[in-house]
Structure formats: structure tokens, C-alpha cells
Design a protein around this motif. Sequence first.
Motif, PDB file in Angstrom:
ATOM      1  N   LEU A 256      -4.141  -1.787  -0.374  1.00 14.08           N
ATOM      2  CA  LEU A 256      -4.797  -1.511  -1.689  1.00 14.08           C
ATOM      3  C   LEU A 256      -5.883  -2.551  -2.036  1.00 14.08           C
ATOM      4  CD1 LEU A 256      -4.094   0.067  -4.577  1.00 14.08           C
ATOM      5  CD2 LEU A 256      -2.370  -1.691  -4.993  1.00 14.08           C
TER       6      LEU A 256
ATOM      7  N   GLU B 269      -3.819   9.470   3.163  1.00 15.17           N
ATOM      8  CA  GLU B 269      -5.492   9.816   2.721  1.00 15.17           C
ATOM      9  C   GLU B 269      -6.331   9.249   3.639  1.00 15.17           C
ATOM     10  OE1 GLU B 269      -8.171  12.257   0.781  1.00 15.17           O
ATOM     11  OE2 GLU B 269      -5.937  12.333   0.556  1.00 15.17           O
TER      12      GLU B 269
ATOM     13  N   THR C 187       0.837  -1.257   0.002  1.00 20.72           N
ATOM     14  CA  THR C 187      -0.114   0.034  -0.166  1.00 20.72           C
ATOM     15  C   THR C 187       1.016   1.190  -0.217  1.00 20.72           C
ATOM     16  OG1 THR C 187      -1.652  -1.405   1.232  1.00 20.72           O
ATOM     17  CG2 THR C 187      -1.987   1.149   1.069  1.00 20.72           C
TER      18      THR C 187
ATOM     19  N   PRO D  83      -7.641   3.078  -1.473  1.00 19.96           N
ATOM     20  CA  PRO D  83      -6.325   3.249  -1.886  1.00 19.96           C
ATOM     21  C   PRO D  83      -6.262   2.983  -3.316  1.00 19.96           C
ATOM     22  CG  PRO D  83      -6.418   2.501   0.161  1.00 19.96           C
ATOM     23  CD  PRO D  83      -7.582   2.378  -0.341  1.00 19.96           C
ATOM     24  N   ARG D  84      -5.410   3.518  -4.426  1.00 11.85           N
ATOM     25  CA  ARG D  84      -5.585   3.165  -5.638  1.00 11.85           C
ATOM     26  C   ARG D  84      -4.097   3.146  -6.348  1.00 11.85           C
ATOM     27  NH1 ARG D  84      -8.572   7.952  -4.889  1.00 11.85           N
ATOM     28  NH2 ARG D  84     -10.364   6.917  -5.064  1.00 11.85           N
ATOM     29  N   THR D  85      -3.125   3.704  -5.710  1.00  6.98           N
ATOM     30  CA  THR D  85      -1.768   3.883  -6.378  1.00  6.98           C
ATOM     31  C   THR D  85      -1.494   2.647  -6.938  1.00  6.98           C
ATOM     32  OG1 THR D  85      -1.236   5.764  -4.979  1.00  6.98           O
ATOM     33  CG2 THR D  85       0.443   4.709  -6.177  1.00  6.98           C
TER      34      THR D  85
ATOM     35  N   ASP E  59      -1.777   6.901  -0.252  1.00  7.51           N
ATOM     36  CA  ASP E  59      -3.048   6.444   0.096  1.00  7.51           C
ATOM     37  C   ASP E  59      -3.234   6.239   1.358  1.00  7.51           C
ATOM     38  OD1 ASP E  59      -3.723   6.326  -2.771  1.00  7.51           O
ATOM     39  OD2 ASP E  59      -2.777   4.273  -2.753  1.00  7.51           O
TER      40      ASP E  59
END
Length: 330
Positions: free
Chosen positions: A258, A226, A219, A309-311, A223
Motif C-alpha cells: 500500500l 490486480e 496490503t 494499491p489503494r484500498t 490490490d
Amino acid sequence: MKFLVTGAAGFIGFHTANRLCLAGHEVVGLDNLNDYYSVELKLARLERLNQHPGFSFVKLDLADRTGMEALFRDQRFERVIHLAAQAGVRYSLENPHAYADANLTGFVNVLEGCRHNGVQHLVYASSSSVYGMNSKVPFSTEDAVDNPVSLYAATKRANELMAHTYAHLYRIPTTGLRFFTVYGPWGRPDMAPFKFTKAILEGQPIDIYNNGDMSRDFTYIDDVVEGIVRIQDCPPPYPDEPEQARQGPPARLFNIGLGSPVRLLDFVGCIEAATGLQSIKQLKPMQPGDVLQTWADVSALAERTGFQPRTPLKEGVGHFVAWYRDFYGA
């Protein structure tokens, strides 16, 4: 608002304090600057934070009861984000007392500070390690977590139970965040992303445990921060009505991951791609305290905050390797 961020010289604490300062909040950062890993790295993080006019630093050990009482009494924090802890699974095999002091005694001191000084919301770091060898995936906060396989995991589960108790007895809103293998710029030298990158750039072998048959829900740090910033603004309410009271005290738990586990060898492949170098792998057996896989169910976090989370891994690893090369001149 006025925040206390413990572990401010640490990896997640540094990024969280920085984000809060950029948003205009007043932040008091606490850390004992121990030598579990490079103090120079911790000081470099603090140097960045000290550039914010709203940031101040206090060097203090969580286990110092008198010091912690005075800090809470004098500063009157509105919210507390507790990220300090003795980290590391394998280190706990040799230094168990460090975990009792920081993660148990220290957490009681944080809870007591919140109790006696009107803190509106305590957000604290738990860990995906509490899931132990659970075979049901993805891991949900509704799952039983009664079989930790390391002392570190046991202390994190104890923190969750202690926070629940204080929420019940003293109406302190508490939110625990189970982090899943956080990585990114300014990361910890004792964690795999840092160790792998360092070794690959130096042409040294890397240790791959359980012959690479392990997966982690890696992760990216942005993210995680945030998620922390959003959840600290959503304290769980205390149920005053009898019907609501059956739902329990204002104590909540969320996963931050993630939601997409990656095999360890595939993660190494991302570092190889980012560095342009091949790794020298040494396959080794499973280590005591390690788990086979982590995989987060983050639906509750998305429902509560509107964020997930999206990275992508390739992007996050690229950012980390770029930071490492710049910071260490590698």
C-alpha cells in the motif's frame, strides 16, 4: 491463455486463479495441500475454484521432480504464476527442511519446467522479508538486501537470484513480486489479521510483540491480485542489442504494498472497530526472525503498470471481518 498457478489452494493463489478464470483464461492450479494450516480452508477455496469451467486442479508437491517435469511437458503452459511456498517466519525456526524442499528445490523445478517448455513469462512470489532490518524507508527494489533475518527471507532472496540466473542463461522472462503483509477474505490463519480477529471475537487475549512498537505495510488482497494480473501481462524483454544487453537479463523485481505503514496497535484498533469489541492485549518481546517495520516504495510498479494499491485499511479490514464472521459463523 493457459496458466499454471502454483499454490492455488493458498490465500493469494486462490484469489489469483479466481481472477484469471473470471477473465476467461484456462487455469491449472497446483497445490500439495499440506497441513501447515487448515486443510479444510484450502479445500473450501478449491471448491470455489472448481465452479469455473476453465479451472482444473493437480495435487502435486513442488519438490517432486518427476511429477513437475511431466506436468510442464503435458500441459504446455504459456505463463506461470508461482505463488506456492512454505510460508511463515517463526515456523522456519523449527522446520527448516520444509523451506529447503518447497522454496529452493521446488523453485528449481519450476524454473526447469519454464526453461524446457517455452513458458513466455514466469511471475513468482518474493517477500518484503528480504529487506530484513533495513533502516532506509520506504523499501526500494534498488536497496541492498544482503542481510536476511530468517530462513524464510533467505529462501525468498535465493529465489530472486535463481530467477535472475535463469533469465540470463536461458532468456526466460521472470518477474519477482515482493509482497507486503497481504490480508483479506480467505486469509491465512497463521497471520496476524486472522489470529487477532479470531481471538477478539472469542474473547481471548492477543499477543502483541515488541510491545506493539512495530509497523507493517498492510496490503489488501484485491490490490495484490490486480498487481499480479497486470504485471504478468508485461514480461520484461530480452535485450538483443549490445547496448541494451548492458541493462541486464529479462529479470525484474517489484514491490506490491500500500505504501503506507501502520502501527500494529492501530491495526488492532481497526479490527476492534470492525467487530465492535475490545481486545485483550498481552505485550511480549520481539520474536526471532521478526522485523520492526515494512514500508513499500511502489513507484516502479505504478510506472510499469499504471496501477498502485489503494484500498484503505479500514475498508479492507471491514471486508475481512465480514468474511470471517460469515465463513466461521462467528
